[in-house]
Scaffold this motif. Sequence first.
Motif, short mmCIF file in Angstrom:
data_model
loop_
_atom_site.label_atom_id
_atom_site.label_comp_id
_atom_site.label_asym_id
_atom_site.label_seq_id
_atom_site.Cartn_x
_atom_site.Cartn_y
_atom_site.Cartn_z
N PRO A 1 0.84 -1.21 0.00
CA PRO A 1 0.00 0.00 0.00
C PRO A 1 0.88 1.25 0.00
O PRO A 1 2.05 1.20 0.37
CB PRO A 1 -0.78 -0.12 1.31
N SER A 2 0.30 2.36 -0.41
CA SER A 2 1.06 3.60 -0.39
C SER A 2 1.51 3.91 1.03
O SER A 2 0.77 3.69 2.00
CB SER A 2 0.22 4.76 -0.94
N GLY A 3 2.74 4.37 1.14
CA GLY A 3 3.29 4.72 2.45
C GLY A 3 4.10 3.61 3.10
O GLY A 3 4.78 3.86 4.11
N ILE A 4 4.03 2.41 2.56
CA ILE A 4 4.82 1.31 3.11
C ILE A 4 6.18 1.30 2.41
O ILE A 4 6.24 1.29 1.18
CB ILE A 4 4.10 -0.04 2.91
N PRO A 5 7.27 1.29 3.17
CA PRO A 5 8.60 1.40 2.55
C PRO A 5 8.95 0.20 1.68
O PRO A 5 8.49 -0.92 1.93
CB PRO A 5 9.54 1.52 3.75
N GLU A 6 9.78 0.43 0.68
CA GLU A 6 10.17 -0.61 -0.27
C GLU A 6 10.98 -1.73 0.39
O GLU A 6 11.06 -2.83 -0.16
CB GLU A 6 11.00 0.01 -1.40
N ARG A 7 11.53 -1.47 1.57
CA ARG A 7 12.31 -2.52 2.22
C ARG A 7 11.43 -3.63 2.80
O ARG A 7 11.94 -4.65 3.26
CB ARG A 7 13.20 -1.91 3.31
N ILE A 8 10.11 -3.43 2.75
CA ILE A 8 9.17 -4.47 3.15
C ILE A 8 8.64 -5.12 1.88
O ILE A 8 8.11 -4.44 1.00
CB ILE A 8 8.02 -3.91 4.00
N SER A 9 8.81 -6.44 1.78
CA SER A 9 8.39 -7.14 0.56
C SER A 9 7.77 -8.48 0.92
O SER A 9 7.92 -8.97 2.05
CB SER A 9 9.56 -7.33 -0.39
N GLY A 10 7.06 -9.06 -0.04
CA GLY A 10 6.40 -10.33 0.20
C GLY A 10 6.54 -11.26 -0.98
O GLY A 10 6.75 -10.83 -2.11
N SER A 11 6.41 -12.55 -0.70
CA SER A 11 6.41 -13.56 -1.74
C SER A 11 5.49 -14.69 -1.30
O SER A 11 5.15 -14.81 -0.12
CB SER A 11 7.82 -14.09 -2.01
N ASN A 12 5.09 -15.51 -2.25
CA ASN A 12 4.19 -16.62 -1.93
C ASN A 12 4.31 -17.70 -2.99
O ASN A 12 4.07 -17.46 -4.17
CB ASN A 12 2.73 -16.11 -1.86
N SER A 13 4.68 -18.90 -2.55
CA SER A 13 4.84 -20.01 -3.48
C SER A 13 4.71 -21.32 -2.73
O SER A 13 5.11 -21.42 -1.56
CB SER A 13 6.22 -19.94 -4.17
N GLY A 14 4.14 -22.30 -3.42
CA GLY A 14 4.00 -23.61 -2.79
C GLY A 14 3.10 -23.55 -1.57
O GLY A 14 1.94 -23.13 -1.67
N ASN A 15 3.62 -23.91 -0.43
CA ASN A 15 2.85 -23.89 0.80
C ASN A 15 3.27 -22.76 1.75
O ASN A 15 2.80 -22.72 2.89
CB ASN A 15 3.01 -25.22 1.55
N THR A 16 4.15 -21.86 1.27
CA THR A 16 4.71 -20.87 2.18
C THR A 16 4.72 -19.47 1.57
O THR A 16 5.18 -19.26 0.45
CB THR A 16 6.15 -21.25 2.56
N ALA A 17 4.22 -18.52 2.36
CA ALA A 17 4.36 -17.11 2.05
C ALA A 17 5.41 -16.53 2.99
O ALA A 17 5.53 -16.96 4.14
CB ALA A 17 3.03 -16.38 2.22
N THR A 18 6.15 -15.56 2.49
CA THR A 18 7.23 -14.97 3.28
C THR A 18 7.16 -13.45 3.25
O THR A 18 7.00 -12.85 2.18
CB THR A 18 8.61 -15.43 2.76
N LEU A 19 7.26 -12.86 4.42
CA LEU A 19 7.40 -11.40 4.54
C LEU A 19 8.86 -11.13 4.83
O LEU A 19 9.44 -11.71 5.76
CB LEU A 19 6.53 -10.87 5.67
N THR A 20 9.46 -10.24 4.04
CA THR A 20 10.87 -9.92 4.22
C THR A 20 11.00 -8.44 4.56
O THR A 20 10.43 -7.58 3.88
CB THR A 20 11.66 -10.24 2.95
N VAL A 21 11.75 -8.17 5.60
CA VAL A 21 12.05 -6.79 6.00
C VAL A 21 13.55 -6.60 5.86
O VAL A 21 14.33 -7.22 6.60
CB VAL A 21 11.59 -6.50 7.44
N SER A 22 13.95 -5.80 4.90
CA SER A 22 15.38 -5.57 4.64
C SER A 22 15.83 -4.32 5.38
O SER A 22 15.05 -3.38 5.59
CB SER A 22 15.60 -5.40 3.13
#
Lengths: 119, 105
Positions: free
Chosen positions: B54-75
């Motif tokens: 969403p607008s206002g959320i920094p680019e260092r927060i990202s997400g992925s989703n595949s198979g049986n697992t979704a991952t939130l990554t904070v860089s």
Amino acid sequence: QVQLQESGPGLVESSQTLSLTCSVSGGSISSSEYHWSWVRQPPGKGLEWIGYINYSGSTYFNPSLKSRVSISTDTSRNQFSLKLSSVTAADTAVYYCARGQPDRGLGDWGQGTLVTVSA
Amino acid sequence: SYELTQPPSVSVSPGQTASITCSGDKLGEKYVSWYQQKPGQTPVVVIYQDTKRPSGIPERISGSNSGNTATLTVSGTQAMDEADYYCQSWDNSIVFGGGTKLTVL
């Protein structure tokens, strides 16, 4: 900017019915784009979705609560309401109302209201 | 009923990358949203439709989703990222994961 505000008793006696209302401003609950949810969070614990109602009045509930929950709308007042029957201490929680879109999550939340069930 | 499983806690050093997982049967076939909740505050969507911010959320927060697992990554994790994070998906209804407490040491 849509705003949501929960209202209702902060204390409910065990075995009674919990009733809360969510007043919506800045957006219409009749919009086909959105659905209107109730979510709760017991003190120190995680989020639990209770149910939602959409623009057509269709309702969907958490299977674990389905037998005790009802959600309705009052379009004239731009409000939607929650009723949870036969409450116990396990129903003590902060109750949130929220607006969501299919597959996009719950983007707008009320501030939440603490409801305590007394013995 | 459908269940989403998250680790109770994840710790990370400032500036490092934190990954929070969310597991569910065939989760990759469903959309996942992630919420950040700081103490005393309401949840905020930080990722929706697996990868969108969403607008206002920094680019260092990202997400992925595949198979049986979704991952939130904070860089490049910062102290302000310390919070509880919840995944959420749909299975004829809304389902939340149990939440993960991210601690920035």
